[in-house]
Design a protein around this motif. Structure first.
Motif, PDB file in Angstrom:
ATOM      1  N   MET A   1      -7.079 -13.601 -16.909  1.00  0.00           N
ATOM      2  CA  MET A   1      -5.640 -13.679 -16.578  1.00  0.00           C
ATOM      3  C   MET A   1      -5.177 -14.792 -15.568  1.00  0.00           C
ATOM      4  N   SER A   2      -4.167 -15.314 -15.998  1.00  0.00           N
ATOM      5  CA  SER A   2      -3.859 -16.578 -15.189  1.00  0.00           C
ATOM      6  C   SER A   2      -3.354 -16.266 -13.671  1.00  0.00           C
TER       7      SER A   2
ATOM      8  N   GLN B   1      -0.487 -17.287 -12.442  1.00  0.00           N
ATOM      9  CA  GLN B   1       0.796 -17.024 -12.797  1.00  0.00           C
ATOM     10  C   GLN B   1       0.961 -15.621 -13.335  1.00  0.00           C
ATOM     11  N   ASP B   2       0.196 -14.865 -14.108  1.00  0.00           N
ATOM     12  CA  ASP B   2       0.346 -13.717 -14.265  1.00  0.00           C
ATOM     13  C   ASP B   2       0.176 -12.768 -13.225  1.00  0.00           C
ATOM     14  N   ARG B   3      -0.836 -12.967 -12.574  1.00  0.00           N
ATOM     15  CA  ARG B   3      -1.086 -12.130 -11.221  1.00  0.00           C
ATOM     16  C   ARG B   3       0.218 -12.000 -10.336  1.00  0.00           C
TER      17      ARG B   3
ATOM     18  N   TYR C   1       3.292 -12.808 -11.309  1.00  0.00           N
ATOM     19  CA  TYR C   1       4.198 -12.038 -12.008  1.00  0.00           C
ATOM     20  C   TYR C   1       3.938 -10.595 -11.827  1.00  0.00           C
TER      21      TYR C   1
ATOM     22  N   TYR D   1       1.729  -2.014 -12.151  1.00  0.00           N
ATOM     23  CA  TYR D   1       1.848  -3.497 -11.977  1.00  0.00           C
ATOM     24  C   TYR D   1       0.958  -3.850 -10.937  1.00  0.00           C
TER      25      TYR D   1
ATOM     26  N   ARG E   1      -2.784  -4.238 -12.264  1.00  0.00           N
ATOM     27  CA  ARG E   1      -2.902  -5.420 -13.081  1.00  0.00           C
ATOM     28  C   ARG E   1      -3.001  -6.887 -12.473  1.00  0.00           C
TER      29      ARG E   1
ATOM     30  N   GLU F   1      -6.043  -6.746 -16.685  1.00  0.00           N
ATOM     31  CA  GLU F   1      -5.787  -5.816 -17.681  1.00  0.00           C
ATOM     32  C   GLU F   1      -7.224  -5.190 -18.100  1.00  0.00           C
TER      33      GLU F   1
END
Length: 57
Positions: free
Chosen positions: A1-2, A4-6, A8, A39, A42, A47
């Motif tokens: 997971m990037s 940026q995803d974290r 978000y 959230y 994650r 994930e």
């Protein structure tokens, strides 16, 4: 997971926490807290794979 995803997912967790705190309905507050925890998880660990289900054959 990037990264940026974290970021978000961490932002979404904060938003859901705010919504839970301001919800007028207890059911809505509980739903927002449930989303907040998902959230936050994650954001912190990424994930997770789905658990395997027993197959009856």
């Amino acid at each position: 997971m990037s990264e940026q995803d974290r970021i978000y997912f961490a932002q979404r967790a904060a938003e859901e926490q705010e919504r839970a705190e301001t919800a007028a309905d207890r059911g809505a507050a509980a739903a927002h807290l449930k989303l907040q925890r998902a959230y936050l998880e994650r954001a912190s660990v990424g994930e997770r794979p789905a658990p395997e289900r027993d197959v009856v054959g």
